[in-house]
Design a protein around this motif. Structure first.
Motif, PDB file in Angstrom:
ATOM      1  N   GLU A  14      35.170 -20.069 -42.264  1.00 46.67           N
ATOM      2  CA  GLU A  14      34.565 -19.204 -41.242  1.00 46.67           C
ATOM      3  C   GLU A  14      33.590 -18.213 -41.867  1.00 46.67           C
ATOM      4  OE1 GLU A  14      34.497 -19.399 -37.914  1.00 46.67           O
ATOM      5  OE2 GLU A  14      35.585 -21.254 -38.290  1.00 46.67           O
ATOM      6  N   ARG A  17      30.460 -20.131 -42.661  1.00 48.85           N
ATOM      7  CA  ARG A  17      29.717 -20.402 -41.424  1.00 48.85           C
ATOM      8  C   ARG A  17      28.947 -19.163 -40.974  1.00 48.85           C
ATOM      9  NH1 ARG A  17      34.500 -23.564 -38.315  1.00 48.85           N
ATOM     10  NH2 ARG A  17      33.983 -25.666 -39.029  1.00 48.85           N
ATOM     11  N   ASP A  20      25.938 -18.548 -43.278  1.00 43.94           N
ATOM     12  CA  ASP A  20      24.867 -19.517 -43.025  1.00 43.94           C
ATOM     13  C   ASP A  20      24.199 -19.277 -41.674  1.00 43.94           C
ATOM     14  OD1 ASP A  20      25.272 -20.697 -45.483  1.00 43.94           O
ATOM     15  OD2 ASP A  20      26.468 -22.361 -44.696  1.00 43.94           O
ATOM     16  N   LEU A 112      23.704 -26.916 -44.142  1.00 41.21           N
ATOM     17  CA  LEU A 112      25.007 -27.392 -44.607  1.00 41.21           C
ATOM     18  C   LEU A 112      24.899 -28.117 -45.942  1.00 41.21           C
ATOM     19  CD1 LEU A 112      26.580 -28.634 -41.271  1.00 41.21           C
ATOM     20  CD2 LEU A 112      27.283 -26.649 -42.628  1.00 41.21           C
ATOM     21  N   ARG A 117      28.647 -28.477 -47.290  1.00 42.30           N
ATOM     22  CA  ARG A 117      29.565 -28.709 -46.173  1.00 42.30           C
ATOM     23  C   ARG A 117      28.923 -29.708 -45.209  1.00 42.30           C
ATOM     24  NH1 ARG A 117      28.925 -23.423 -45.149  1.00 42.30           N
ATOM     25  NH2 ARG A 117      28.835 -23.788 -42.931  1.00 42.30           N
ATOM     26  N   ASP A 120      30.309 -30.561 -41.353  1.00 44.24           N
ATOM     27  CA  ASP A 120      30.782 -29.439 -40.543  1.00 44.24           C
ATOM     28  C   ASP A 120      30.080 -29.448 -39.178  1.00 44.24           C
ATOM     29  OD1 ASP A 120      31.732 -27.073 -39.521  1.00 44.24           O
ATOM     30  OD2 ASP A 120      31.063 -25.823 -41.193  1.00 44.24           O
ATOM     31  N   PHE A 123      29.691 -26.136 -37.254  1.00 43.77           N
ATOM     32  CA  PHE A 123      28.568 -25.264 -37.581  1.00 43.77           C
ATOM     33  C   PHE A 123      27.334 -25.653 -36.781  1.00 43.77           C
ATOM     34  CE2 PHE A 123      24.784 -24.198 -40.116  1.00 43.77           C
ATOM     35  CZ  PHE A 123      24.913 -22.817 -40.108  1.00 43.77           C
TER      36      PHE A 123
END
Length: 166
Positions: A14, A17, A20, A112, A117, A120, A123
């Protein structure tokens, strides 16, 4: 009390996220403003409530394809041609929005990749939800401008700004 490894990993995910997303917010807001530009008419049948439905979809969806299917459904329902199929920037609103969604998906997946990631999907949906939020604000602002313009014409018929006295 010991924090489980799952909780720590969820917290770290989290936090990543949020970091980003914070880096993309300006771009998402700019894209919303570019999508519905001032001085260009938006479809009459599209208001902030229709866009807010997309926010809810993005929050509830498991994958972006669900949002795309919802937009296609709305296009299929638009028999009046004043909403999802009304022309904006030379194509139906829904189709233009689908293209914009593709661009935002690419933006999110590129971010990502930078963060390692790549799978994801949450996201990507979070980015779409924020874009739709900015778009909803934009729709409300454009409605305000349209209302102001109409009121200005009522106050100053014929273009007289000072009532004709000089």
């Amino acid at each position: 009390m010991k924090v489980s490894e799952t909780q720590v990993s969820d917290f770290e995910l989290e936090r990543a996220r949020k970091k980003d997303l914070d880096e993309l917010k300006e771009e998402l807001a700019r894209r919303a403003a570019d999508f519905l530009r001032e001085g260009k008419p938006k479809p009459e049948g599209i208001g902030d409530k229709q866009i807010k439905n997309l926010i809810v979809m993005a929050q509830m969806a498991a994958i972006p394809l669900e949002i795309k299917a919802f937009i296609e459904y709305q296009m299929g329902r638009d028999s009046s041609g004043q909403g999802w199929t009304a022309e904006i920037n030379g194509e139906p609103f829904g189709r233009a929005l689908l293209k914009e969604i593709e661009e935002i998906e690419k933006l999110a997946t590129d971010k990502l990749k930078d963060s390692n990631r790549t799978n994801d999907k949450r996201f990507v949906l979070l980015c779409l939800a924020h874009f739709f939020g900015y778009l909803s604000w934009r729709v409300k602002y454009l409605d305000y401008l349209k209302k102001e313009k109409a009121q200005s014409k009522k106050r100053h018929p014929g273009g007289d700004r000072d009532g004709g006295s000089r």
